[in-house]
Scaffold this motif. Structure first.
Motif, mmCIF file in Angstrom:
data_model
loop_
_atom_site.group_PDB
_atom_site.id
_atom_site.type_symbol
_atom_site.label_atom_id
_atom_site.label_comp_id
_atom_site.label_asym_id
_atom_site.label_seq_id
_atom_site.Cartn_x
_atom_site.Cartn_y
_atom_site.Cartn_z
ATOM 1 N N GLU A 3 0.743 -1.182 0.096
ATOM 2 C CA GLU A 3 0.144 -0.004 0.083
ATOM 3 C C GLU A 3 0.906 1.131 0.079
ATOM 4 N N LEU A 4 0.321 2.291 -0.322
ATOM 5 C CA LEU A 4 0.944 3.427 -0.446
ATOM 6 C C LEU A 4 0.396 4.461 0.672
ATOM 7 N N THR A 5 1.096 5.241 1.243
ATOM 8 C CA THR A 5 0.616 6.264 2.280
ATOM 9 C C THR A 5 0.035 7.378 1.504
ATOM 10 N N PRO A 6 -0.970 8.360 2.085
ATOM 11 C CA PRO A 6 -1.439 9.384 1.453
ATOM 12 C C PRO A 6 -0.479 10.401 0.940
ATOM 13 N N LYS A 7 0.758 10.556 1.399
ATOM 14 C CA LYS A 7 1.726 11.167 0.874
ATOM 15 C C LYS A 7 2.313 10.506 -0.588
ATOM 16 N N GLN A 8 2.669 9.508 -0.664
ATOM 17 C CA GLN A 8 2.740 8.550 -1.606
ATOM 18 C C GLN A 8 2.019 8.615 -2.770
ATOM 19 N N SER A 34 -9.266 6.054 -8.324
ATOM 20 C CA SER A 34 -9.332 5.745 -6.828
ATOM 21 C C SER A 34 -7.994 5.308 -6.339
ATOM 22 N N ASP A 35 -7.808 5.242 -5.026
ATOM 23 C CA ASP A 35 -6.296 4.867 -4.425
ATOM 24 C C ASP A 35 -6.055 3.793 -4.917
ATOM 25 N N ASP A 36 -6.881 2.502 -5.019
ATOM 26 C CA ASP A 36 -6.451 1.321 -5.432
ATOM 27 C C ASP A 36 -6.048 1.392 -6.842
ATOM 28 N N THR A 59 10.826 9.935 2.723
ATOM 29 C CA THR A 59 10.331 9.396 3.666
ATOM 30 C C THR A 59 9.398 10.214 4.649
ATOM 31 N N GLU A 60 8.526 9.664 5.117
ATOM 32 C CA GLU A 60 7.632 10.728 6.066
ATOM 33 C C GLU A 60 8.090 10.495 7.328
#
Length: 61
Positions: A3-8, A34-36, A59-60
């Protein structure tokens, strides 16, 4: 699938807009994905998939 983070995800959408590997997508259409869909597209179109894409995003903290 990773999965990707919101920032990614934001960075992924920017990459899609810059490279537009999905043919006829317009910028506003990328925002509507969509995010997916974004995650699946990065996995498919970014060389090395999600794990390599993550290496390009700071990196976050």
């Amino acid at each position: 699938m990773e999965e990707l983070t919101p920032k990614q995800l934001l960075q992924a959408r920017d990459w899609i807009k810059d490279c537009c590997p999905w043919g006829d997508l317009q910028e506003d259409q990328v925002d509507d994905l969509s995010d997916d869909d974004v995650t699946a597209g990065i996995e498919r179109h970014f060389k090395g998939g999600i794990s390599e894409f993550k290496k390009t995003v700071p990196t976050e903290e």
